[in-house]
Motif scaffolding. Structure first.
Motif, mmCIF file in Angstrom:
data_model
loop_
_atom_site.group_PDB
_atom_site.id
_atom_site.type_symbol
_atom_site.label_atom_id
_atom_site.label_comp_id
_atom_site.label_asym_id
_atom_site.label_seq_id
_atom_site.Cartn_x
_atom_site.Cartn_y
_atom_site.Cartn_z
ATOM 1 N N THR A 3 51.131 50.660 44.439
ATOM 2 C CA THR A 3 49.894 51.005 43.741
ATOM 3 C C THR A 3 48.834 49.955 44.026
ATOM 4 O OG1 THR A 3 50.728 49.874 41.769
ATOM 5 C CG2 THR A 3 51.035 52.246 41.871
ATOM 6 N N PHE A 4 47.576 50.388 43.957
ATOM 7 C CA PHE A 4 46.441 49.483 44.142
ATOM 8 C C PHE A 4 45.614 49.521 42.857
ATOM 9 C CE2 PHE A 4 42.312 47.973 45.264
ATOM 10 C CZ PHE A 4 42.480 47.109 46.331
ATOM 11 N N VAL A 5 45.569 48.404 42.171
ATOM 12 C CA VAL A 5 44.819 48.305 40.919
ATOM 13 C C VAL A 5 43.581 47.466 41.156
ATOM 14 C CG1 VAL A 5 44.832 47.393 38.567
ATOM 15 C CG2 VAL A 5 46.827 48.612 39.441
ATOM 16 N N HIS A 6 42.422 48.031 40.845
ATOM 17 C CA HIS A 6 41.178 47.256 40.910
ATOM 18 C C HIS A 6 40.838 46.811 39.488
ATOM 19 C CE1 HIS A 6 37.723 46.432 43.758
ATOM 20 N NE2 HIS A 6 37.520 45.697 42.678
ATOM 21 N N LEU A 7 40.949 45.519 39.247
ATOM 22 C CA LEU A 7 40.740 44.916 37.937
ATOM 23 C C LEU A 7 39.296 44.449 37.804
ATOM 24 C CD1 LEU A 7 41.616 43.503 35.250
ATOM 25 C CD2 LEU A 7 42.374 41.580 36.658
ATOM 26 N N ILE A 8 38.599 44.945 36.775
ATOM 27 C CA ILE A 8 37.215 44.559 36.484
ATOM 28 C C ILE A 8 37.216 43.900 35.114
ATOM 29 C CG2 ILE A 8 34.837 45.358 36.190
ATOM 30 C CD1 ILE A 8 35.731 47.898 37.786
ATOM 31 N N ALA A 9 36.840 42.629 35.044
ATOM 32 C CA ALA A 9 36.941 41.912 33.772
ATOM 33 C C ALA A 9 35.909 40.793 33.701
ATOM 34 C CB ALA A 9 38.351 41.345 33.588
ATOM 35 N N ASP A 10 35.732 40.283 32.481
ATOM 36 C CA ASP A 10 34.691 39.280 32.223
ATOM 37 C C ASP A 10 35.293 37.931 31.854
ATOM 38 O OD1 ASP A 10 35.734 39.986 29.746
ATOM 39 O OD2 ASP A 10 33.819 39.824 28.708
ATOM 40 N N TYR A 11 36.431 37.589 32.434
ATOM 41 C CA TYR A 11 37.119 36.366 32.026
ATOM 42 C C TYR A 11 36.329 35.095 32.339
ATOM 43 C CZ TYR A 11 41.084 39.600 31.871
ATOM 44 O OH TYR A 11 41.913 40.664 31.616
ATOM 45 N N GLY A 12 35.468 35.147 33.341
ATOM 46 C CA GLY A 12 34.646 33.973 33.635
ATOM 47 C C GLY A 12 34.903 33.442 35.026
ATOM 48 N N PRO A 13 33.957 32.639 35.551
ATOM 49 C CA PRO A 13 34.077 32.119 36.922
ATOM 50 C C PRO A 13 35.364 31.313 37.116
ATOM 51 C CG PRO A 13 31.889 31.696 36.034
ATOM 52 C CD PRO A 13 32.729 32.181 34.890
ATOM 53 N N ALA A 14 36.167 31.731 38.075
ATOM 54 C CA ALA A 14 37.396 31.016 38.440
ATOM 55 C C ALA A 14 38.334 30.805 37.256
ATOM 56 C CB ALA A 14 37.055 29.674 39.079
ATOM 57 N N ASP A 15 38.246 31.679 36.254
ATOM 58 C CA ASP A 15 39.089 31.528 35.069
ATOM 59 C C ASP A 15 40.536 31.861 35.418
ATOM 60 O OD1 ASP A 15 40.402 31.857 32.548
ATOM 61 O OD2 ASP A 15 38.448 32.161 31.621
ATOM 62 N N PRO A 16 41.483 30.976 35.071
ATOM 63 C CA PRO A 16 42.889 31.277 35.332
ATOM 64 C C PRO A 16 43.394 32.522 34.608
ATOM 65 C CG PRO A 16 42.595 28.926 34.919
ATOM 66 C CD PRO A 16 41.297 29.594 34.585
ATOM 67 N N ALA A 17 42.615 33.050 33.655
ATOM 68 C CA ALA A 17 43.019 34.305 33.010
ATOM 69 C C ALA A 17 43.209 35.408 34.042
ATOM 70 C CB ALA A 17 41.978 34.723 31.971
ATOM 71 N N PHE A 18 42.375 35.432 35.096
ATOM 72 C CA PHE A 18 42.578 36.403 36.163
ATOM 73 C C PHE A 18 43.969 36.221 36.777
ATOM 74 C CE2 PHE A 18 37.896 36.904 36.357
ATOM 75 C CZ PHE A 18 37.827 38.284 36.428
ATOM 76 N N SER A 19 44.338 34.966 37.029
ATOM 77 C CA SER A 19 45.650 34.701 37.633
ATOM 78 C C SER A 19 46.779 35.152 36.724
ATOM 79 C CB SER A 19 45.791 33.205 37.941
ATOM 80 O OG SER A 19 44.813 32.795 38.864
ATOM 81 N N ASN A 69 38.924 45.414 31.730
ATOM 82 C CA ASN A 69 39.189 44.717 30.471
ATOM 83 C C ASN A 69 38.022 43.803 30.120
ATOM 84 O OD1 ASN A 69 40.497 43.851 28.153
ATOM 85 N ND2 ASN A 69 41.417 42.109 29.206
ATOM 86 N N THR A 70 36.960 44.416 29.639
ATOM 87 C CA THR A 70 35.859 43.692 29.012
ATOM 88 C C THR A 70 35.825 44.182 27.574
ATOM 89 O OG1 THR A 70 34.609 43.564 31.078
ATOM 90 C CG2 THR A 70 33.373 43.257 29.031
ATOM 91 N N ALA A 71 36.126 43.303 26.635
ATOM 92 C CA ALA A 71 36.321 43.743 25.244
ATOM 93 C C ALA A 71 35.623 42.809 24.275
ATOM 94 C CB ALA A 71 37.809 43.823 24.920
ATOM 95 N N PRO A 72 34.266 42.847 24.261
ATOM 96 C CA PRO A 72 33.541 41.976 23.334
ATOM 97 C C PRO A 72 33.886 42.304 21.895
ATOM 98 C CG PRO A 72 32.092 43.647 24.216
ATOM 99 C CD PRO A 72 33.366 43.750 24.983
ATOM 100 N N ARG A 73 33.936 41.284 21.066
ATOM 101 C CA ARG A 73 34.310 41.465 19.661
ATOM 102 C C ARG A 73 33.139 41.166 18.733
ATOM 103 N NH1 ARG A 73 40.182 41.296 19.276
ATOM 104 N NH2 ARG A 73 41.036 41.003 21.362
ATOM 105 N N THR A 74 31.925 41.329 19.261
ATOM 106 C CA THR A 74 30.738 41.100 18.443
ATOM 107 C C THR A 74 29.853 42.330 18.486
ATOM 108 O OG1 THR A 74 29.517 40.149 20.293
ATOM 109 C CG2 THR A 74 30.736 38.617 18.899
ATOM 110 N N THR A 75 29.196 42.629 17.383
ATOM 111 C CA THR A 75 28.333 43.817 17.332
ATOM 112 C C THR A 75 27.136 43.666 18.261
ATOM 113 O OG1 THR A 75 27.182 42.883 15.416
ATOM 114 C CG2 THR A 75 28.987 44.399 14.983
ATOM 115 N N GLU A 76 26.714 42.427 18.542
ATOM 116 C CA GLU A 76 25.559 42.232 19.407
ATOM 117 C C GLU A 76 25.828 42.724 20.827
ATOM 118 O OE1 GLU A 76 26.838 39.984 17.425
ATOM 119 O OE2 GLU A 76 25.244 39.454 16.023
ATOM 120 N N SER A 77 27.109 42.801 21.223
ATOM 121 C CA SER A 77 27.452 43.180 22.585
ATOM 122 C C SER A 77 27.704 44.666 22.744
ATOM 123 C CB SER A 77 28.711 42.417 23.022
ATOM 124 O OG SER A 77 28.498 41.034 22.948
ATOM 125 N N THR A 78 27.557 45.428 21.675
ATOM 126 C CA THR A 78 27.876 46.845 21.726
ATOM 127 C C THR A 78 26.712 47.663 21.183
ATOM 128 O OG1 THR A 78 28.908 46.754 19.551
ATOM 129 C CG2 THR A 78 30.344 46.422 21.442
#
Length: 261
Positions: A3-19, A69-78
């Motif tokens: 399978t080929f998964v294209h992950l789109i997320a807002d973890y941040g520049p070079a954030d190890p969360a991607f890893s 996986n972009t999941a803001p938890r603030t009302t200002e972002s939605t």
């Protein structure tokens, strides 16, 4: 099954969360290939834009799955609704591409018109604080491999907000500013317009292609994103349109005015 998964997320520049997420996806399915695309933190506009660009406006192929996986938890972002992270959902597009993404803000707005299925994904009762790492990857791997047992109730596409009408969606590495304005909705008989963005006001040429923009000129043109009805793009020949407008961010509104008679 590969399978080929294209992950789109807002973890941040070079954030190890991607890893970590790639690690969890691969642990769940060692045959999986994962490609990551980073968007600005909390930007559901940029996320929705890229889900559509990769899922609809680029060629589909067997075993492709878009995972967002972009999941803001603030009302200002939605848009006008409180959000505590949003439900993880499954959509199938009319070209057959499956999408797994968090229903928050504008994440799903750019693909809603192309979705034939929209269902919530059932998660464990206690997902913990780091659900994007500890829970989501297992569900993504299951769905990518044809296991739909976690799919829950149908959701209404009517509840997905429409894409914003006149905002910045992405700024590329050359400083081109991609907007949410469709070329079919952009009407200007004038050779120039005034664009107001990020507290800056600039006179901008109206052209039908970047090849018709002279060196050093700032223009609005049909851009490279959006498929057959491309999004308008601010372009500066030999420079950065983003710099001309004080480096705007995805979600920033822009106003286009015809020149005064």
């Amino acid at each position: 099954m590969s399978t080929f998964v294209h992950l789109i997320a807002d973890y941040g520049p070079a954030d190890p969360a991607f890893s970590e997420v790639v690690h969890r996806l691969t642990a769940a399915d060692p045959t999986m290939t994962v490609q990551s695309t980073e968007v600005k933190p909390f930007s559901t506009v940029a996320t929705g834009f890229w889900i559509a660009q990769l899922g609809i406006h680029n060629p589909s192929f067997d075993d492709l799955l878009i995972y967002s996986n972009t999941a803001p938890r603030t009302t200002e972002s939605t848009p006008e609704r409180a959000d505590t992270g949003g439900a993880l959902c499954y959509l199938k597009l009319d070209n057959g591409v499956p999408v797994v993404g968090v229903d928050a803000g504008y994440n799903l707005s750019f693909i809603a018109d192309h979705a034939t299925t929209f269902r919530e994904i059932e998660l464990p009762a206690d997902t913990g604080q780091f659900r994007s790492r500890d829970v989501f990857p297992r569900r993504v791997a299951e769905i990518a491999n044809g296991n739909r047992s976690s799919l829950g109730p149908e959701r209404s596409l009517d509840d997905v907000p429409a894409p914003p009408g006149s905002v910045v969606c992405h700024v590329d590495g050359y400083g081109n500013v991609k907007t949410s304005i469709r070329s079919s909705e952009f009407e200007s008989a004038a050779g120039t317009v005034t664009v107001e963005l990020n507290d800056e006001s600039r006179e901008v040429l109206v052209r039908d292609a970047v090849s018709n923009v002279p060196e050093g000129a700032l223009a609005i043109v049909p851009g490279s994103a959006g498929g057959g009805d491309p999004y308008q793009e601010l372009f500066l020949r030999g420079g950065s349109a983003a710099s001309a407008f004080g480096t705007p961010e995805p979600g920033d509104e822009l106003t286009i005015r015809a020149p005064r008679a």
